[in-house]
Design a protein around this motif. Sequence first.
Motif, PDB file in Angstrom:
ATOM      1  N   THR A   1      65.622  22.793  46.927  1.00  0.00           N
ATOM      2  CA  THR A   1      64.887  24.037  47.088  1.00  0.00           C
ATOM      3  C   THR A   1      65.444  25.115  46.170  1.00  0.00           C
ATOM      4  O   THR A   1      66.656  25.305  46.074  1.00  0.00           O
ATOM      5  CB  THR A   1      64.968  24.513  48.544  1.00  0.00           C
ATOM      6  OG1 THR A   1      64.408  23.504  49.385  1.00  0.00           O
ATOM      7  CG2 THR A   1      64.197  25.803  48.724  1.00  0.00           C
TER       8      THR A   1
ATOM      9  N   VAL B   1      65.099  31.292  44.569  1.00  0.00           N
ATOM     10  CA  VAL B   1      63.994  32.212  44.317  1.00  0.00           C
ATOM     11  C   VAL B   1      62.949  31.491  43.488  1.00  0.00           C
ATOM     12  O   VAL B   1      63.264  30.905  42.450  1.00  0.00           O
ATOM     13  CB  VAL B   1      64.477  33.479  43.572  1.00  0.00           C
ATOM     14  CG1 VAL B   1      63.285  34.355  43.203  1.00  0.00           C
ATOM     15  CG2 VAL B   1      65.459  34.269  44.421  1.00  0.00           C
ATOM     16  N   ASP B   2      61.719  31.512  43.954  1.00  0.00           N
ATOM     17  CA  ASP B   2      60.606  30.914  43.222  1.00  0.00           C
ATOM     18  C   ASP B   2      59.597  32.025  42.939  1.00  0.00           C
ATOM     19  O   ASP B   2      58.744  32.339  43.773  1.00  0.00           O
ATOM     20  CB  ASP B   2      59.967  29.794  44.039  1.00  0.00           C
ATOM     21  CG  ASP B   2      58.900  29.024  43.255  1.00  0.00           C
ATOM     22  OD1 ASP B   2      58.489  29.514  42.184  1.00  0.00           O
ATOM     23  OD2 ASP B   2      58.487  27.951  43.714  1.00  0.00           O
TER      24      ASP B   2
ATOM     25  N   THR C   1      58.415  33.570  46.493  1.00  0.00           N
ATOM     26  CA  THR C   1      59.198  33.349  47.705  1.00  0.00           C
ATOM     27  C   THR C   1      60.695  33.426  47.420  1.00  0.00           C
ATOM     28  O   THR C   1      61.151  33.218  46.296  1.00  0.00           O
ATOM     29  CB  THR C   1      58.896  31.969  48.318  1.00  0.00           C
ATOM     30  OG1 THR C   1      59.298  30.941  47.396  1.00  0.00           O
ATOM     31  CG2 THR C   1      57.429  31.823  48.630  1.00  0.00           C
ATOM     32  N   VAL C   2      61.448  33.726  48.472  1.00  0.00           N
ATOM     33  CA  VAL C   2      62.907  33.573  48.444  1.00  0.00           C
ATOM     34  C   VAL C   2      63.280  32.680  49.624  1.00  0.00           C
ATOM     35  O   VAL C   2      62.698  32.767  50.705  1.00  0.00           O
ATOM     36  CB  VAL C   2      63.648  34.933  48.512  1.00  0.00           C
ATOM     37  CG1 VAL C   2      63.305  35.801  47.312  1.00  0.00           C
ATOM     38  CG2 VAL C   2      63.337  35.675  49.802  1.00  0.00           C
ATOM     39  N   PHE C   3      64.264  31.825  49.394  1.00  0.00           N
ATOM     40  CA  PHE C   3      64.661  30.823  50.377  1.00  0.00           C
ATOM     41  C   PHE C   3      65.719  31.409  51.300  1.00  0.00           C
ATOM     42  O   PHE C   3      66.781  31.838  50.867  1.00  0.00           O
ATOM     43  CB  PHE C   3      65.209  29.597  49.641  1.00  0.00           C
ATOM     44  CG  PHE C   3      65.716  28.504  50.532  1.00  0.00           C
ATOM     45  CD1 PHE C   3      64.875  27.858  51.423  1.00  0.00           C
ATOM     46  CD2 PHE C   3      67.049  28.106  50.482  1.00  0.00           C
ATOM     47  CE1 PHE C   3      65.337  26.843  52.244  1.00  0.00           C
ATOM     48  CE2 PHE C   3      67.524  27.099  51.291  1.00  0.00           C
ATOM     49  CZ  PHE C   3      66.671  26.457  52.173  1.00  0.00           C
TER      50      PHE C   3
ATOM     51  N   PRO D   1      61.934  24.211  54.860  1.00  0.00           N
ATOM     52  CA  PRO D   1      62.326  25.455  54.174  1.00  0.00           C
ATOM     53  C   PRO D   1      61.706  26.678  54.847  1.00  0.00           C
ATOM     54  O   PRO D   1      60.503  26.687  55.146  1.00  0.00           O
ATOM     55  CB  PRO D   1      61.791  25.265  52.754  1.00  0.00           C
ATOM     56  CG  PRO D   1      61.583  23.788  52.608  1.00  0.00           C
ATOM     57  CD  PRO D   1      61.211  23.281  53.967  1.00  0.00           C
ATOM     58  N   GLN D   2      62.524  27.685  55.082  1.00  0.00           N
ATOM     59  CA  GLN D   2      62.049  28.948  55.635  1.00  0.00           C
ATOM     60  C   GLN D   2      62.100  29.982  54.518  1.00  0.00           C
ATOM     61  O   GLN D   2      63.169  30.422  54.108  1.00  0.00           O
ATOM     62  CB  GLN D   2      62.908  29.378  56.822  1.00  0.00           C
ATOM     63  CG  GLN D   2      62.867  28.413  57.988  1.00  0.00           C
ATOM     64  CD  GLN D   2      61.460  28.225  58.528  1.00  0.00           C
ATOM     65  OE1 GLN D   2      60.822  29.168  58.993  1.00  0.00           O
ATOM     66  NE2 GLN D   2      60.960  26.986  58.472  1.00  0.00           N
ATOM     67  N   ASN D   3      60.927  30.330  54.007  1.00  0.00           N
ATOM     68  CA  ASN D   3      60.814  31.207  52.846  1.00  0.00           C
ATOM     69  C   ASN D   3      60.242  32.567  53.231  1.00  0.00           C
ATOM     70  O   ASN D   3      59.266  32.649  53.982  1.00  0.00           O
ATOM     71  CB  ASN D   3      59.921  30.569  51.780  1.00  0.00           C
ATOM     72  CG  ASN D   3      60.533  29.308  51.190  1.00  0.00           C
ATOM     73  OD1 ASN D   3      61.716  29.285  50.883  1.00  0.00           O
ATOM     74  ND2 ASN D   3      59.723  28.264  51.045  1.00  0.00           N
TER      75      ASN D   3
ATOM     76  N   SER E   1      69.137  37.288  47.145  1.00  0.00           N
ATOM     77  CA  SER E   1      67.788  36.796  46.853  1.00  0.00           C
ATOM     78  C   SER E   1      66.922  37.882  46.230  1.00  0.00           C
ATOM     79  O   SER E   1      66.198  37.650  45.255  1.00  0.00           O
ATOM     80  CB  SER E   1      67.139  36.266  48.134  1.00  0.00           C
ATOM     81  OG  SER E   1      67.885  35.195  48.681  1.00  0.00           O
TER      82      SER E   1
ATOM     83  N   THR F   1      66.660  28.423  62.536  1.00  0.00           N
ATOM     84  CA  THR F   1      66.908  28.329  61.100  1.00  0.00           C
ATOM     85  C   THR F   1      68.400  28.375  60.806  1.00  0.00           C
ATOM     86  O   THR F   1      69.117  29.255  61.316  1.00  0.00           O
ATOM     87  CB  THR F   1      66.202  29.484  60.361  1.00  0.00           C
ATOM     88  OG1 THR F   1      64.802  29.427  60.618  1.00  0.00           O
ATOM     89  CG2 THR F   1      66.456  29.415  58.866  1.00  0.00           C
TER      90      THR F   1
ATOM     91  N   ARG G   1      71.042  29.833  54.726  1.00  0.00           N
ATOM     92  CA  ARG G   1      71.687  29.230  53.554  1.00  0.00           C
ATOM     93  C   ARG G   1      73.027  29.911  53.264  1.00  0.00           C
ATOM     94  O   ARG G   1      73.215  31.089  53.573  1.00  0.00           O
ATOM     95  CB  ARG G   1      70.772  29.318  52.338  1.00  0.00           C
ATOM     96  CG  ARG G   1      70.681  30.716  51.716  1.00  0.00           C
ATOM     97  CD  ARG G   1      70.154  30.626  50.298  1.00  0.00           C
ATOM     98  NE  ARG G   1      69.962  31.921  49.659  1.00  0.00           N
ATOM     99  CZ  ARG G   1      70.921  32.566  49.005  1.00  0.00           C
ATOM    100  NH1 ARG G   1      72.144  32.091  48.961  1.00  0.00           N
ATOM    101  NH2 ARG G   1      70.658  33.718  48.428  1.00  0.00           N
TER     102      ARG G   1
END
Length: 525
Positions: free
Chosen positions: A2, A5-6, A11-13, A24-26, A56, A391, A394
Amino acid sequence: MTDIVDLAAGTVFLGGGGADHAQPQNLLLKYANRHGLIAGATGTGKTVTLQVLAESFSRAGVPVFMADVKGDLAGIAKPGDPAGKLNEPFQARAAQIGMALEYEDFPVTFWDIWGERGHPVRTTPAEMGPLLLSRLMGLTDAQEGVLNIAFRVADEEGLALLDMKDLQAMLVWVGQNAKELSLKYGNVSTASVGAIQRALLVLEGEGGDRLFGEPALELSDIMRLDASGKGMINILSAERLVNAPRLYATFLLWLMSELFEQLPEVGDSDKPRVAFFFDEAHLLFDDAPPALVDKIEQVARLIRSKGVSLWFISQNPADLPESVLGQLGNRVQHALRAFTAKDQKALKLAAQNYRANPDFDIAEAIQAVGTGEAVTSLLEAKGVPGVAQRTLIRPPLSQLGPIADAERAALNAASPMALKYGKALNRESAAEILASRAEQAAAQAARPEARGDDDLWTMEKPHSRGRRYDPRIQIPNEAPAKRSSRASTSDSIATTFGKSLARQLGTKTGQALVRGVLGSLFRGK
């Protein structure tokens, strides 16, 4: 693996959810400006969650401002240590949630009201305004009214209130001329003036005098990106400040008010323009009058259109008023302990704020989650609250914990903010102008043969400050001539003080400046 940051997906993880923590909780960046809550008992992992979110946002190009009340957030400036004792558990957690853990540092600027552990943070009494100052000093309604009169007269007379001395001198002048001022503005009690002066002395003893002065903090300096495009993480040293809770809360409210008033409307954007974290959030609302709480709730609702993401951090959601809690769409609830009947009631109320998950009982989960684990609910498409998930947060990419004083000092010295804010400046303002007027009045009184009725108001004054006030007569109804500001000594200083001059010189058309927390909301009321 994962991505942290995408940006393509926006999204941020945050961590891994579900029974096996593999989901994954984004956090959706486009809904980050719907604000958020981080809550939980002491030692349950709130600070790690705060650090993870700050990292993030920074990686996504969003500047961050947060207060460090325990002194353990400075490690964001250094990468995590692969040889450290936390590396093994962090690597195990990363593998469990499907994340590649690669340590890195982040751009950090340190700030400190006292100027000891970061660059000095200053504002002026004129920018803070009478409403916030009244709350800061715990004034009564009558005393607040007198303070408003002092600000109004300062505006009309062109007396800039830039530091504590200016405010004290202005109050002395108001007390000396209470009878004349009462006829125009309403009752001015010398007892109220004295009470305000005593409150200022207490505030000065708590370090409040360090907060007032120039150069005043400019919002653009906390909304910067570094050369690589990462958002600057601004850390306010608050270990000492939090011991003066009223000063701490008032400063944060002032900063939120400035964000609201100065930032333009951007509507729904792909990501926030700045993320703002209120640690020990209950201090914002302790002993706050209902009117102030209402205004904070209004700003929480309206500031999202300015692209600001607000996050409140507290031990219990019940620490926040319901009207504010209802504005927080993204929630991270660490463990709560229910040892008393009151605790159990608070736990049930906290659980009711989440969208139910048929796989587990939310109230039981909030009690059972371990350190570094939380019950989360993040906004989904169209702003719909997500189903509650257990959750595993991370691990941070940067160092967890403080850094050495020498390392902090080196970062402060290398920062471009050191040159701009390192040295306090003292321009001519209310204290100096009033002292000059008093000296001229005394000199004129000593020459009765040279004084006539037409000399009570003199148009020509040194430095073109406008008319001179004689204490023996009442203030005339017409506004005095506008005074010109002193020339700046350099272009950089002119830039630094541009905003301050525009606010502090006031208007000469009979309309007082509209100030205070959420000042723009008072217009037209």
